[in-house]
Write an enzyme that holds these catalytic residues in place. Structure first.
Site, PDB file in Angstrom:
ATOM      1  N   ASN A 180     105.496  13.771  35.380  1.00  0.00           N
ATOM      2  CA  ASN A 180     106.765  14.201  34.770  1.00  0.00           C
ATOM      3  C   ASN A 180     106.785  15.587  34.140  1.00  0.00           C
ATOM      4  O   ASN A 180     107.580  15.862  33.246  1.00  0.00           O
ATOM      5  CB  ASN A 180     107.231  13.160  33.738  1.00  0.00           C
ATOM      6  N   TYR A 182     104.559  17.275  32.323  1.00  0.00           N
ATOM      7  CA  TYR A 182     103.853  17.569  31.069  1.00  0.00           C
ATOM      8  C   TYR A 182     102.514  18.262  31.388  1.00  0.00           C
ATOM      9  O   TYR A 182     102.255  18.634  32.531  1.00  0.00           O
ATOM     10  CB  TYR A 182     103.749  16.287  30.232  1.00  0.00           C
TER      11      TYR A 182
END
Ligand code: PHB
Length: 367
Positions: A180, A182
């Site tokens: 995602n 990060y």
């Protein structure tokens, strides 16, 4: 087709699970003072203990890891003590819970950083768009590119957080958040990683940060308590890669050598992780490349859809996120074919018990 369905017990790492439903990690932004978990969070997770495995909301590994208001950490004693109440409450209800360990990298803002410093990332490339800071929406800042010499410290922070999570906070294991957009995902993909040292360039180099974290975490708490989450075709948080199939196939093969508890792959639509039309289906290739337990996530919100993906052998477990918000007894409802309640979106992030612990379980006739 096999006979396996959502309610066939399964072994995951060190644990025997009564069903194949994992509660997917979900940010709920309700941590208290010092980003420590509260008694309300213990109640929330305990209400959901009938999941085969709960994976907690993403949790900071150090004081530069945060990018949203009121997300919990697991790097201080106070945070570990708060989590201890959560894990004890889940265990008292017969459940199992892993903590999801994250560092947000560039998906942050000086507001969340020690001394108001810029957030850190593999390269000094800002994400497009704005983030929610608690003081309104702000453009993503240009992050500071990490020095090569800082990387071992970050690897150690993941392993130390894992130790604290298992030995102090009482978690059954950890999930390393490589998905995602990060920090770990920022290292993996070439849209965000322009490094010229051993952590950038080739696929092998871009995978190095994740693999060093996995190696250190496995050494700290044992492979059967460590899972990894990836989102090979996600674009959330302004992510891109020139060859996701090659990149993530390499990663899945390399992860196979650790004998991990599981690999958890987001292949489709769940909350903010909506795939663009025509995105390549990488999950099936990762299933083939990874030797071990495979958890799939991607909007499998009906019993029929979840059973089918298991029966076809495309995954060993299914993780489900948003439906767990308003249906604390989701496994029972899926088993009975009961209707699912809709969650109130306004209370997904932050707030009180409203929209958090006040969704009722089904009243069972013969309970
Ligand atoms: C979010 O807070 O929106 C969020 C957090 C972690 C994720 C994805 C989304 O992996």
């Amino acid at each position: 087709m096999s006979q396996i369905d959502l309610f066939t017990p399964v072994r995951v790492g060190a644990f025997e699970l009564p069903n194949r439903i994992a509660m997917a990690p979900m940010t709920r932004s309700r941590a208290g003072e010092g980003n420590a978990p509260t008694p309300l969070m213990a109640e929330y997770y305990a209400q959901r203990a009938s999941a085969g495995l709960i994976i907690s909301e993403a949790t900071q590994v150090n004081d530069t890891a945060q990018g949203y208001p009121s997300t919990p950490g697991v790097h201080t004693n106070t945070q570990a003590a708060g989590w201890r109440r959560v894990t004890e409450a889940v265990h008292a209800k017969g459940g199992r819970i892993f903590v999801q360990l994250w560092h947000v990298g560039r998906i942050s803002h000086p507001i969340f950083q020690p001394n108001g410093a810029p957030p850190v990332a593999p390269s000094a490339i800002a994400a497009a768009g704005e983030l929610y800071t608690g003081e309104g929406m702000k453009p993503f800042p240009v992050p500071r590119a990490l020095e090569t010499a800082e990387i071992p410290g970050l690897v150690r922070d993941f392993a130390e957080a894992a130790k604290r999570a298992v030995y102090d906070a009482g978690f059954d294991g950890v999930e390393i958040h490589g998905a995602n957009g990060y920090l770990i995902d920022q290292f993996l993909r070439d849209g965000t990683n322009k490094r010229t040292d051993a952590y950038g360039g080739s696929i092998e180099n871009r995978a190095r940060f994740l693999l060093e974290i996995v190696e250190a975490t496995v050494a700290a708490i044992g492979a059967d308590r460590v899972g990894v989450r990836l989102s090979p075709n996600g674009t959330f948080n302004d992510m891109r890669d020139s060859d996701p199939v090659a990149l993530f196939t390499h990663v899945a093969k390399a992860l196979s050598t650790f004998n991990l508890a599981y690999l958890h792959v987001i292949e489709g639509i769940d909350g903010p992780m909506t795939l663009p039309a025509g995105a390549p289906a990488v999950a099936s290739q990762l299933r083939a490349a990874f030797k071990g337990t495979f958890i799939i996530n991607g909007g499998y919100y009906t019993r029929a859809a979840a059973d089918a993906v298991l029966a076809k052998g495309e995954a060993d477990l299914v993780s489900i996120g948003i439906p767990f918000i308003a249906n604390p007894d989701l496994p029972a409802r899926l088993k009975l074919g009961a209707p699912l309640a809709e969650g109130d979106k306004a209370s997904f992030y932050g707030g009180t018990e409203k929209g958090y612990t006040d969704y009722p379980a089904l009243e069972t006739v013969d309970a």
